[in-house]
Write an enzyme that holds these catalytic residues in place. Sequence first.
Site, PDB file in Angstrom:
ATOM      1  N   ARG A  90      35.894  13.878  -8.459  1.00  0.00           N
ATOM      2  CA  ARG A  90      35.175  14.547  -8.877  1.00  0.00           C
ATOM      3  C   ARG A  90      34.896  15.547  -8.333  1.00  0.00           C
ATOM      4  NH1 ARG A  90      31.984  11.174 -10.292  1.00  0.00           N
ATOM      5  NH2 ARG A  90      30.156  11.106  -9.087  1.00  0.00           N
ATOM      6  N   ASP A 102      28.399  13.725  -4.020  1.00  0.00           N
ATOM      7  CA  ASP A 102      27.391  13.762  -5.565  1.00  0.00           C
ATOM      8  C   ASP A 102      26.260  13.289  -5.021  1.00  0.00           C
ATOM      9  OD1 ASP A 102      26.343  14.328  -7.778  1.00  0.00           O
ATOM     10  OD2 ASP A 102      27.399  13.597  -8.993  1.00  0.00           O
ATOM     11  N   GLU A 141      32.070  18.708  -9.666  1.00  0.00           N
ATOM     12  CA  GLU A 141      30.842  19.487  -9.938  1.00  0.00           C
ATOM     13  C   GLU A 141      29.745  20.419 -10.175  1.00  0.00           C
ATOM     14  OE1 GLU A 141      27.543  15.987 -10.202  1.00  0.00           O
ATOM     15  OE2 GLU A 141      26.808  17.279 -12.133  1.00  0.00           O
ATOM     16  N   HIS A 180      33.438   9.027 -18.954  1.00  0.00           N
ATOM     17  CA  HIS A 180      32.244   9.716 -18.409  1.00  0.00           C
ATOM     18  C   HIS A 180      32.538  11.202 -19.081  1.00  0.00           C
ATOM     19  CE1 HIS A 180      32.562  12.148 -14.931  1.00  0.00           C
ATOM     20  NE2 HIS A 180      32.940  11.115 -14.335  1.00  0.00           N
ATOM     21  N   HIS A 205      28.365   5.274  -9.569  1.00  0.00           N
ATOM     22  CA  HIS A 205      26.891   4.868  -9.674  1.00  0.00           C
ATOM     23  C   HIS A 205      26.918   4.017  -8.062  1.00  0.00           C
ATOM     24  CE1 HIS A 205      25.395   5.841 -13.834  1.00  0.00           C
ATOM     25  NE2 HIS A 205      26.208   6.189 -13.429  1.00  0.00           N
ATOM     26  N   ASP A 256      22.879  19.799  -8.879  1.00  0.00           N
ATOM     27  CA  ASP A 256      23.731  18.145  -9.051  1.00  0.00           C
ATOM     28  C   ASP A 256      25.137  18.781  -9.133  1.00  0.00           C
ATOM     29  OD1 ASP A 256      24.962  16.046 -10.308  1.00  0.00           O
ATOM     30  OD2 ASP A 256      24.670  15.986 -12.103  1.00  0.00           O
ATOM     31  N   GLU A 271      31.776  18.529 -14.574  1.00  0.00           N
ATOM     32  CA  GLU A 271      32.445  17.747 -13.611  1.00  0.00           C
ATOM     33  C   GLU A 271      32.714  16.603 -14.016  1.00  0.00           C
ATOM     34  OE1 GLU A 271      29.208  14.284 -13.233  1.00  0.00           O
ATOM     35  OE2 GLU A 271      28.016  15.148 -14.363  1.00  0.00           O
ATOM     36  N   HIS A 297      19.159  14.538 -16.121  1.00  0.00           N
ATOM     37  CA  HIS A 297      19.857  14.561 -17.166  1.00  0.00           C
ATOM     38  C   HIS A 297      18.893  15.501 -17.886  1.00  0.00           C
ATOM     39  CE1 HIS A 297      22.724  11.334 -15.749  1.00  0.00           C
ATOM     40  NE2 HIS A 297      22.995  12.793 -15.274  1.00  0.00           N
ATOM     41  N   ASP A 355       0.310  -1.257   0.206  1.00  0.00           N
ATOM     42  CA  ASP A 355      -0.344   0.194  -0.112  1.00  0.00           C
ATOM     43  C   ASP A 355       1.347   1.147   0.010  1.00  0.00           C
ATOM     44  OD1 ASP A 355      -2.785  -1.476   0.082  1.00  0.00           O
ATOM     45  OD2 ASP A 355      -2.062  -1.068   2.245  1.00  0.00           O
ATOM     46  N   HIS A 408      26.121  17.436 -18.513  1.00  0.00           N
ATOM     47  CA  HIS A 408      25.149  17.664 -18.710  1.00  0.00           C
ATOM     48  C   HIS A 408      23.624  18.510 -18.909  1.00  0.00           C
ATOM     49  CE1 HIS A 408      23.660  16.820 -14.795  1.00  0.00           C
ATOM     50  NE2 HIS A 408      24.492  15.690 -15.330  1.00  0.00           N
ATOM     51  N   TYR A 430      39.335   8.590 -11.507  1.00  0.00           N
ATOM     52  CA  TYR A 430      38.726   7.268 -10.909  1.00  0.00           C
ATOM     53  C   TYR A 430      40.579   6.293 -11.188  1.00  0.00           C
ATOM     54  CZ  TYR A 430      35.025   9.687 -11.712  1.00  0.00           C
ATOM     55  OH  TYR A 430      33.600  11.141 -12.085  1.00  0.00           O
TER      56      TYR A 430
HETATM   57  N1  GLY Z   1      24.362  13.073 -10.164  1.00  0.00           N
HETATM   58  C1  GLY Z   1      24.280  12.770 -11.492  1.00  0.00           C
HETATM   59  C2  GLY Z   1      25.159  12.758 -12.725  1.00  0.00           C
HETATM   60  O1  GLY Z   1      25.854  14.108 -12.296  1.00  0.00           O
HETATM   61  O2  GLY Z   1      25.297  13.234 -13.883  1.00  0.00           O
HETATM   62 MN    MN Z   2      25.908  15.505 -12.691  1.00  0.00          MN
HETATM   63 MN    MN Z   3      26.184  14.343 -10.243  1.00  0.00          MN
END
Ligand code: GLY
Ligand code: MN
Ligand code: MN
Length: 442
Positions: A410, A265, A412, A355, A248, A276, A389, A366, A41, A359, A393
Amino acid sequence: MQAEITRNPAIHRARRERVLATMGAGVLILATAPEVIRNRDAHFPYRYDSHFHYLTGFPEPEAVLVLIAGDSDKTPPKQILFCREKNMEREIWDGFRFGPEAALETFRFDATFAYDKLDEELPRLLENQPALHYAIGFDTAWDTRMLGWLNAVRAKARTGVAAPTTLLDARAIIDEMRLFKDTHELALMQRAADISAAGHRAALLACKPGMGEWEIEAELLYHFRKGGCQAPAYTAIVAGGANACVLHYVNNDQILRAGDLLLIDAAGEYQGYAADITRTFPVNGRFSTPQRDVYEIVLAAQFAAIAAVKPGNTWNAPHEAALRVLTQGLCDLKLLDGEIDGLIEQEAHKPFYMHKTGHWLGLDVHDAGEYKLHGEWRPLQPGMTLTVEPGLYIRPSDSVPEAFWNIGIRIEDDVAVTRDGCDVLTAAAPKTVAEIETAMRG
Ligand code: GLY
Ligand code: MN
Ligand code: MN
């Protein structure tokens, strides 16, 4: 606690008028997101569909927007909302509903209907419309209903009624509009950024060796909600030591150790708009020499990328700027060897940086919007908002000195393109080595 930025139905109406002016003859149908059951529920917290929110500001589930482009000779364009009826019994259990009557005025529609009347009204609204704009394939249950309504219209062919013959993806027009933020959106995004940056500062000040990653996550979520964000913009990554090299990582269930870095992050969503932010800092407040060396490279790459965010440059310019600095830095650290242009050409950075450098950012973390136009990276233009960002790594490997193992960094920030460069919306979160170490000493 800051005052809420007031909702503004006139802005949503003006956006609908822009869609109507762009779409050509036909009808656009856009449903909001469904409620989703978590288990038995219990539901997940409700989050409206971003496209629907952009055009309506209407917050309830079970709602559909219909826009009918007018025929200038005969009928004006029409903006219609289907929404749940008022229901005192349900409102006692679940809370206030606008109902079609109040929604008409409050959200500035030309007509509103009860959601229960969709099957009755929608075939009628599709009659003799040349084109249907619809988010094809987004939700199979909706696709089935839509085909049913189209077939209901086709069944009336012998009475002289025609069904739409052209099917277009409604998202194409809205995506392009959403890419360029208006001043109202930029104010909301700045608020999301300010609250999220305050959360990062609080996490930095709270962090001590021996704490659990989840305790830092709790600190962040507390400050996002306390600051007025309705929800996190995405699942927080609170990654100590080697976990930072898992892009992730969201388990957030390990103990933080002195000598390790912590990569966070995390950000909040304010009235639908995401921030972000990623920051990386030493758990014990002082960077080791190898950690600092890698950190300064990522930071320099981020500054170079931010400097490349300006009109006249393309979408990919910040990524190219970051890659050059990162590749040079990897050579300085003796993790790569060779001539820079050749290494960039070979994508030699890939084992350490897998990466892209950002974005689009907005209602979705995103966000909507094409990255290329006619096969080419699109030019950056004022009003676009994006993340910057870069990261490195470094996983354990025979080809890497042990001193660098498990360093994951990272950095960002969120930026808005201006006429001559960009504004960094998230500048309040400590970022340089000196800022971080000073804040953590204090
Ligand atoms: N937090 C998601 C990204 O950095 O794209
Ligand atoms: Mn991001
Ligand atoms: Mn991020």
